[in-house]
Design a protein around this motif. Structure first.
Motif, PDB file in Angstrom:
ATOM      1  N   SER A  94       0.816  -1.170   0.241  1.00 48.81           N
ATOM      2  CA  SER A  94       0.053   0.052  -0.117  1.00 48.81           C
ATOM      3  C   SER A  94       0.840   1.328  -0.084  1.00 48.81           C
ATOM      4  O   SER A  94       0.409   2.332  -0.666  1.00 48.81           O
ATOM      5  N   LYS A 121       2.307   1.748  -3.717  1.00 43.70           N
ATOM      6  CA  LYS A 121       0.899   2.185  -4.460  1.00 43.70           C
ATOM      7  C   LYS A 121       0.712   3.739  -4.041  1.00 43.70           C
ATOM      8  O   LYS A 121       0.478   4.581  -5.015  1.00 43.70           O
ATOM      9  N   THR A 122       0.874   4.053  -2.725  1.00 43.63           N
ATOM     10  CA  THR A 122       0.764   5.625  -2.483  1.00 43.63           C
ATOM     11  C   THR A 122       1.754   6.236  -3.175  1.00 43.63           C
ATOM     12  O   THR A 122       1.231   7.362  -3.888  1.00 43.63           O
ATOM     13  N   TRP A 181      -3.151   4.741  -0.313  1.00 39.45           N
ATOM     14  CA  TRP A 181      -3.767   3.581  -0.024  1.00 39.45           C
ATOM     15  C   TRP A 181      -3.315   2.781   1.061  1.00 39.45           C
ATOM     16  O   TRP A 181      -2.125   3.212   1.743  1.00 39.45           O
ATOM     17  N   HIS A 215      -7.998   1.823  -1.165  1.00 48.60           N
ATOM     18  CA  HIS A 215      -7.698   3.181  -1.700  1.00 48.60           C
ATOM     19  C   HIS A 215      -8.766   4.002  -1.135  1.00 48.60           C
ATOM     20  O   HIS A 215      -9.900   4.277  -1.427  1.00 48.60           O
ATOM     21  N   GLU A 242     -12.324   5.968  -2.672  1.00 52.28           N
ATOM     22  CA  GLU A 242     -12.287   5.013  -4.071  1.00 52.28           C
ATOM     23  C   GLU A 242     -13.998   5.017  -4.270  1.00 52.28           C
ATOM     24  O   GLU A 242     -14.358   5.233  -5.416  1.00 52.28           O
TER      25      GLU A 242
END
Length: 209
Positions: free
Chosen positions: A37, A40-41, A48, A59, A62
């Motif tokens: 996460s 992904k952030t 995330w 997320h 989202e």
């Protein structure tokens, strides 16, 4: 990316992430990240997290649209906690509150009442937020919030008129009293619209630049 190796994840592979508004510095929420996460952030520029209950990545925003645009990420001296500054779109809390930290546990008071300084605006706003989340019977604040925006706007208009009348009179105490009433009703209005006092302070500060 090499600095990721410095971070100390716990035995579950998680690290706490404190999320803070980049402009107002208000703490919005606390969540947990794992390595995926966090990457992904960093890759998307939006937050995330890892859901400990659902055991999956999520997320932020989202489904609600209340995303967090990442402005900076710092880690603490022990390398085991993240501080993420964001531009918050909408609200941060799933309850609809601006921040997840709206439950008032303790509020410092002087022996003879509230400490009188500029912070009283922030403390009064916190109390109004607490009334919204934890209503009290016979609370005037709850009455205003329950009646809705039109009622609050009407009271702001009435109190503004009272300030004008008081200013035309020689009694300073009357002007001070009516100004207090107006400020209180303005704070209720700001709270209803999810606007923080600090955002008003920031706007005033910008006018000096």
């Amino acid at each position: 990316m090499n600095k990721l190796e410095n971070l100390k994840f716990d035995e579950r592979g998680l690290i706490p992430a404190i999320v803070q508004d980049v402009d107002t510095k208000e703490v919005l929420m606390l969540a947990y990240m794992n390595d995926d996460s966090l990457r992904k952030t960093l890759g998307t520029g939006e937050t995330w997290f890892w859901s400990r209950s659902r055991k999956e990545l999520w997320h932020k925003g989202e489904t609600s649209g209340h995303i967090q645009k990442v402005k900076s990420i710092n880690y603490d001296c022990d390398e085991d906690t993240l501080l993420i500054q964001v531009e918050q779109i909408g609200v941060a809390c799933h309850t609809g509150a601006r921040s997840c930290f709206f439950n008032l546990l303790y509020l410092y008071e002087e022996e003879r009442g509230e400490k009188i300084d500029s912070d009283i605006i922030e403390r009064l706003y916190e109390i109004i937020t607490d009334r919204k989340v934890n209503p009290k019977e016979d609370s005037y604040t709850n009455y205003l919030l329950d009646e809705g925006l039109d009622k609050i706007l009407k009271k702001v208009g009435e109190e503004a008129a009272e300030v004008i009348i008081a200013a035309k009179n020689p009694d300073r105490d009357e002007l001070i009293y009516e100004t207090g009433d107006l400020l209180y009703h303005l704070l209720v209005l700001l709270n209803k619209k999810d606007v923080l006092p600090r955002e008003i302070f920031a706007e005033l500060g910008n006018r000096f630049r």
